[in-house]
Design an enzyme around this catalytic site. Structure first.
Site, PDB file in Angstrom:
ATOM      1  N   CYS A  88       0.802  -1.218   0.000  1.00 36.81           N
ATOM      2  CA  CYS A  88       0.000   0.000   0.000  1.00 36.81           C
ATOM      3  C   CYS A  88       0.837   1.271   0.000  1.00 36.81           C
ATOM      4  CB  CYS A  88      -0.923   0.023   1.211  1.00 36.81           C
ATOM      5  SG  CYS A  88      -1.842  -1.511   1.459  1.00 36.81           S
ATOM      6  N   HIS A 384      -9.054   2.595  -3.104  1.00 40.66           N
ATOM      7  CA  HIS A 384      -7.688   2.330  -2.647  1.00 40.66           C
ATOM      8  C   HIS A 384      -6.937   1.492  -3.689  1.00 40.66           C
ATOM      9  CE1 HIS A 384      -4.288   1.315  -0.315  1.00 40.66           C
ATOM     10  NE2 HIS A 384      -4.805   0.472   0.542  1.00 40.66           N
ATOM     11  N   CYS A 414      -1.304   2.518   6.578  1.00 41.54           N
ATOM     12  CA  CYS A 414      -0.902   1.167   6.960  1.00 41.54           C
ATOM     13  C   CYS A 414      -0.517   0.398   5.706  1.00 41.54           C
ATOM     14  CB  CYS A 414      -2.015   0.454   7.717  1.00 41.54           C
ATOM     15  SG  CYS A 414      -3.548   0.224   6.783  1.00 41.54           S
TER      16      CYS A 414
END
Length: 429
Positions: A88, A384, A414
């Site tokens: 991420c 996302h 995160c």
């Protein structure tokens, strides 16, 4: 060391999985934002020292997405490019890689971005299928081939979903949503609290689009297809979202006792983003007005089963390196992988006990002020795209800091596998 500044940035609209961007590869999306930013800045493409792109899925047809995107964007062949992967945080890693190159004197201008086409993460066949196909290719006689063909079983053709594999931690064996459920239970975060946070994300994004605050960071895209389509706005947020609709959704990751649903988790999304990162002196020599300085950054590891707490550990390091406190931050972008993950961070950021146990500090890191948190909404509403989000939150933060004339801002997220990333920006004046 030379000061590192961000000049400007651009992103594509963020579009839900399998919608208008479904025929566009990660390399195509990356090329669009690179070309658009170069043209908007009227930047000489030959002046770019490096192109760096974050990417999570690492597509087989473009194993170094950054290089192919740079070439597709018509940058000179002599401009080097490479791709980074920190799940991420890949899009954030590209920024900090660029900053390090500049600080080391290896570059003066870098284009740092992230790209992800989650619609094109492939379906695969099981290993048994691969083994039997290999045996078939090596079979020499018709009888040998027949024996291999008759050995196939229905389970050999059951597809392996690459997207699900990529969102599963191979160390602890848990999906990202399962780790979110752990946080919900551990910190007693209710389903209602998660849904309320998700609702706020949608409303803030809708308000930001209505007020024109996001239009400046989003380019117009003309996706290929039979019918001409023009896309200039994110399509995941819902201005008419309501608690009743959210409450009807069933838990996804723990169907009996869970609280994490598709409505209070980030959306699966396609999109790309890029920022122009420069040495301060070079930017001023070229006549650019820097928007922000990169004040500090940090990455940190944490327990994979509680991966959502990564922002806490990374932020603590970044604040220390900047010589600042959380209360000094005028804006915070904390990526909304899950509502419960953001809410859990609110708990631990303000916990004295957590600081004592995990950082050896006597005081909490600080309270996250909701009034300055994700003021234009977050990934629950926007989506996302894994390799892009770390870049997108920095882009959004940079522009909002300029709009509000805020001195310091924090972007943090995160990372699957149990990590966190954080960047602190300082307004250029």
């Amino acid at each position: 060391m030379p000061g590192v500044v961000l000049i400007d940035g651009i992103r594509t609209p963020f579009l839900k999985f399998n919608t208008e961007f479904k025929e566009m590869r990660a390399v195509d999306l990356a090329a669009l934002v690179i070309r658009e930013l170069v043209e908007q800045l009227e930047l000489d493409p030959a002046a770019v020292d490096h192109v760096i792109m974050g990417n999570g899925a690492q597509p087989a047809d473009a194993p170094n997405v950054a290089r192919y995107a740079a070439l597709k964007a018509r940058l000179p062949v002599g401009v080097p490019a490479y791709t980074v992967q920190r799940n991420c945080a890949g899009g954030m890693q590209s920024i900090t890689e660029a900053a390090m190159l500049i600080q080391l004197g290896h570059a003066e201008i870098a284009l740092a971005g992230g790209t992800e086409s989650m619609s094109n993460i492939p379906l695969m066949y099981p290993k048994s299928f691969q083994n039997k196909m290999t045996a078939l290719s090596r079979a020499k006689t018709p009888l040998d081939k027949l024996q291999v063909v008759t050995s196939f079983r229905p389970q050999d053709f059951k597809p392996v979903v690459g997207l699900i594999m990529g969102l599963t931690d191979c160390y602890c064996g848990m999906g990202m949503g399962q780790t979110a459920e752990i946080l919900a239970k551990k910190y007693k975060i209710s389903r209602e609290a998660q849904d309320e946070f998700a609702l706020g994300s949608h409303f803030k994004t809708a308000a930001a689009w209505d007020a024109g605050r996001l239009a400046g960071e989003v380019m117009t895209v003309y996706p290929p297809g039979r019918k001409p389509v023009v896309v200039s706005q994110d399509n995941g947020y819902r201005s008419n979202q309501n608690m009743e609709a959210l409450s009807r959704l069933r838990p996804v990751f723990d169907r009996k006792f869970g609280t994490v649903t598709a409505g209070n988790a980030s959306q699966i999304t396609d999109g790309a983003s890029v920022l122009a990162v420069m040495a301060e002196k070079k930017a001023k020599a070229l006549g650019y007005a820097p928007k922000v300085f990169i004040k500090s950054w940090a990455y940190a590891g944490n327990e994979p089963t509680e991966m959502g707490l990564g922002p806490y550990f990374a932020t603590a390091k970044a604040l220390d390196r900047a010589g600042l406190k959380l209360k000094d931050m005028g804006l915070i972008e904390l990526n909304e992988a899950f509502a419960t993950q953001v809410l859990a961070n609110e708990v631990v950021f303000s916990s004295k006990q957590f600081a004592q146990e995990h950082l050896g500090r006597q005081e909490p890191l600080g309270e996250i002020n909701r009034d300055i948190l994700n003021v234009n909404g977050g990934a629950i509403a926007l989506g996302h795209p894994i390799g892009t989000s770390g870049n997108r939150i920095v882009l959004t933060l940079m522009r909002e800091m300029e709009r509000r004339d805020v001195q310091f801002g924090l972007a943090t997220l995160c990372v699957g596998g149990g990590q966190g990333g954080a960047i602190i920006l300082e307004r250029a004046r």
